[in-house]
Structure formats: C-alpha cells, structure tokens
Design an enzyme around this catalytic site. Structure first.
Site, PDB file in Angstrom:
ATOM      1  N   SER A   1       0.858  -1.176   0.000  1.00 47.23           N
ATOM      2  CA  SER A   1       0.000   0.000   0.000  1.00 47.23           C
ATOM      3  C   SER A   1       0.896   1.228   0.000  1.00 47.23           C
ATOM      4  CB  SER A   1      -0.882   0.011   1.259  1.00 47.23           C
ATOM      5  OG  SER A   1      -1.497   1.264   1.466  1.00 47.23           O
TER       6      SER A   1
ATOM      7  N   TYR B   1      -1.922   0.281  10.736  1.00 41.78           N
ATOM      8  CA  TYR B   1      -1.929  -0.181   9.345  1.00 41.78           C
ATOM      9  C   TYR B   1      -0.637   0.236   8.646  1.00 41.78           C
ATOM     10  CZ  TYR B   1      -3.621  -0.866   4.536  1.00 41.78           C
ATOM     11  OH  TYR B   1      -3.779  -1.265   3.231  1.00 41.78           O
TER      12      TYR B   1
END
Length: 255
Positions: free
Chosen positions: A140, A153
C-alpha cells in the site's frame, strides 16, 4: 501473453472480494490456472464457478493465511507454481497511537505481514522449481508514507514492504522475481467498511468528493501487467494512485 507451461498456476490469497477477486479473474483470462484462497469458502467457491463458466480454470481452497499449519498443508499440493499474489490483509481502526487498540494492531500485523511470510515461505520451493516464479506483494502507499490515524496499518504495511525488499535481495540469482504493488486510494465494497467496524457513514467519508478513486479492477490490471512482463523484467515497486490523490494526506475532493 500466455505463460509458459511450467508457470501456469497462480495462487491468490484474500481472493474472496475486491482486489484479490479481480486479480483472479484477470490472471485466469491471461491463461493461468488460478488457485483462489480466503477464509470465506462460499465466496471463493462462487468465484471459481464464475471463472470456470467464463472459460478459465480455477480452484477454490479455504485458507487462513495466519494459520501456519494450514498454510503448510496447503503448500503440499504443489511441486511447481508460477505466481503467488500475496493479497490477504486489511486495515482495522483509525485511532491515534495514544489510544489505539493493541489487539487491532496485532491482528493487522498477523494478517498483512505474518500471513504474507507464511505463504511465501511455504510456496517458495514450488515457485523456484517452476524455473520462472513470481512473488507479488500487495502492499500500500501506507507502506511508504505515514498519516494520522493510520499508525497500526502503516506499521504493518511498512513491514510488508521491507519483507518484499529483503526477499528480493536474498533470492537474487534464483529464477524468482519479487514484485511489490502499492495502491493508494482504492474504493472497494469492504475495505473501509471493515476498517470502521461496519460503520457505513464513516466508510463513505473516506471517498467523499473524490470523483474517481481507483477500483479493484484498476489494481488487478496493474498486477497482471507486472506479472506478464518477460521473465527477465522485474517491476520492483509500482505505486499506483488515482489522479485525485497526490499523497496519503493530500486528496482533491470536489464540493
């Protein structure tokens, strides 16, 4: 581009929805026999039926990537595979570091990092045996920059990025490529909804005013393009964002 005979099997984790499911469809269309895994057996079985009905080859296998015993058992089915797409992962919560839930951080690390490690370790011998293997790590932009409320995250995705980068260094000289694809804002049915515990109002705010966030198909096309490059071409890192997103913290939102 039809893959060579020794590399016709592609394993995709987290394939029950979103980017994983879209990648399975597109790799099947490129001639791969796709082995689609996820915890939700009904979802992947339905996807396998869909792909088969469309003329592709697909096998569903219910799998929790954080269960090492189950992963090792799964890997015994293969002596040679061409592609592994490590897609299983996800985000939980958006609390600041000072008040974040350690259990959510642990779960994100287990799924995004240890899950990727488990499956990659288990299938690396089969990838090497193919003579032309590819490991894809779907990280990501969170693995390359921080943002407020994303600590857990972001930490997990940074670790996943380092896993891919280190593996590439360690296996250079073997017939296995390591590709990292790092998407930015992708609008899928479940990502934001899962992050906010099913709160649809909070999930909607993530994409509010963004005319065209990325779709699962956009990212799947990127993965498929990278995988189908000639064997000597390695796409080390490909960052893909929607035009409206300049960084993790700067997004153009229309009024």
């Amino acid at each position: 581009m039809t893959p060579a005979a020794a590399s016709r099997i592609a394993v995709i984790t987290g394939a029950s929805s979103g980017i994983g499911a879209a990648t399975a469809r597109q790799l099947a269309a490129e001639g791969y026999r796709v082995v689609i895994t996820a915890r939700r057996k009904d979802r992947i079985e339905s996807l396998a039926e869909e792909i088969t009905a469309a003329g592709g080859k697909a096998t569903a296998y219910a799998l929790d990537v954080t269960d090492r015993t189950a992963v090792d058992e799964f890997a015994t089915a293969f002596t040679s595979i061409g592609v592994l797409v490590n897609n299983a992962g996800g985000a939980l919560g958006a609390d600041p570091v000072a008040t974040a839930d350690p259990a959510q951080w642990r779960q994100m690390y287990e799924t995004n990092v240890i899950g990727t490690l488990n499956v990659t370790q288990a299938l690396l011998p089969a990838l090497t045996a193919s003579g032309d293997g590819t490991v894809v790590v779907l990280s990501s932009t969170a693995g390359h920059g921080t943002y407020e409320g994303g600590g857990g995250y972001v930490a997990a995705k940074h670790a996943e990025h380092v896993l891919a980068e280190t593996l590439r260094l360690e296996i250079v000289g073997t017939p296995v490529r390591v590709i990292e694809v790092a998407p930015g804002m992708v609008k899928t049915d479940e990502f934001a909804l899962t992050r906010f515990g099913g709160d649809s109002e909070k999930a909607a705010k993530v994409y509010a005013g963004v005319a065209q966030p990325l779709t699962a198909d956009d990212v799947a096309e990127t993965i498929t393009w990278a995988v189908t490059r000639p064997s000597h071409v390695n796409i080390d890192l490909l960052v893909v964002r929607p035009r409206a997103q300049a960084s993790n913290t700067k997004v153009h939102r229309e009024q």
